[in-house]
Design an enzyme around this catalytic site. Structure first.
Site, PDB file in Angstrom:
ATOM      1  CG  HIS A  41       3.248   8.776  24.871  1.00 28.21           C
ATOM      2  ND1 HIS A  41       3.792   7.518  24.979  1.00 28.21           N
ATOM      3  CD2 HIS A  41       3.478   9.165  23.594  1.00 28.21           C
ATOM      4  CE1 HIS A  41       4.320   7.155  23.827  1.00 28.21           C
ATOM      5  NE2 HIS A  41       4.155   8.132  22.978  1.00 28.21           N
ATOM      6  CE  LYS A  48       0.930   5.133  22.206  1.00 29.84           C
ATOM      7  NZ  LYS A  48       1.792   5.424  23.380  1.00 29.84           N
ATOM      8  CG  ASP A  98     -21.221   0.693  26.885  1.00 25.73           C
ATOM      9  OD1 ASP A  98     -21.357   1.887  26.570  1.00 25.73           O
ATOM     10  OD2 ASP A  98     -21.592  -0.246  26.152  1.00 25.73           O
TER      11      ASP A  98
END
Length: 224
Positions: free
Chosen positions: A171, A173, A178
């Site tokens: 779950h 996110k 870079d």
């Protein structure tokens, strides 16, 4: 000039006898002159990790961690050297922030998200893939089967995908760009998140936060 990875390896070799000799210091000092401030911060974090890997006594590990934090305080510059930004939905600001970071990335994109079904974001990722930017995505195996999921499409295009293949949901996110920025928050990478949901993302440009998220990404990539 040596790369950052080569310099880290030189420090690793110097640790074998637990002595940083004068000649080693002289050579390393010469190599460090070409590093950016960001690369020096990464190097400091890696040196801390090398010391911890070679120390098994908890008290000594705590002392190393204390020393590392003390050095960070001494090296701390004005807050202007780090930046944060917050974005909210419904609306396009979260989606646009994600797309902009993908568009500006040049050396690495690591994404760990519940699902991706927003074609605007997927198209931006495919453009980055065609620019030869290395991309890895960790996502939830159940959500990848949803109608509208773009995971299979990106996998067929050659983007590296890792699914959790577990009874629980992956779950997270967040995304790393870079090795300099991390983007995280409640925002799902879906059309409904942009058009209907009350969501947020925060973009952080802080090396210590980025490194923490990178370590979690690498751990999950190995685990899945």
């Amino acid at each position: 000039m040596p790369t950052l990875e080569q310099i880290i390896q030189d420090f690793r070799i110097s640790l074998e006898d637990h002595v940083l000799s004068r000649s080693e210091r002289r050579e390393l000092k010469s190599d460090l002159s070409a590093l950016s401030t960001h690369e020096k911060q990464v190097l400091l974090s890696e040196i801390r990790n090398l010391a911890l890997e070679n120390t098994h006594d908890p008290q000594s590990q705590n002392l190393i961690q204390w020393f590392y934090e003390a050095v960070k305080v001494l090296q701390q510059k004005e807050q202007a050297n780090t930046s944060t930004a917050a974005y909210f939905s419904p609306g396009n600001t979260c989606r646009d922030a994600i797309r902009e970071e993908i568009r500006n990335a040049s050396s690495l994109i690591h994404i760990c998200v519940f699902t991706i079904s927003d074609d605007h974001i997927t198209d931006e990722l495919l453009l980055a893939h065609r620019r030869k930017v290395p991309i890895k995505i960790i996502t939830d195996d159940d959500k990848s089967l949803d109608l509208g999921s773009d995971i299979d499409r990106m996998e067929k295009e050659g983007i590296l995908i890792q699914k959790d293949n577990s009874p629980v949901h992956m779950h997270h996110k967040f995304a790393i760009f870079d090795q300099k920025k991390v983007l995280t928050g409640s925002y799902n990478w879906t059309r409904s998140a942009a058009e209907h949901n009350y969501e947020n993302i925060v973009l952080l440009e802080d090396i210590h936060t980025v490194r923490s998220f990178q370590k979690e990404f690498e751990r999950l990539w190995r685990e899945f």
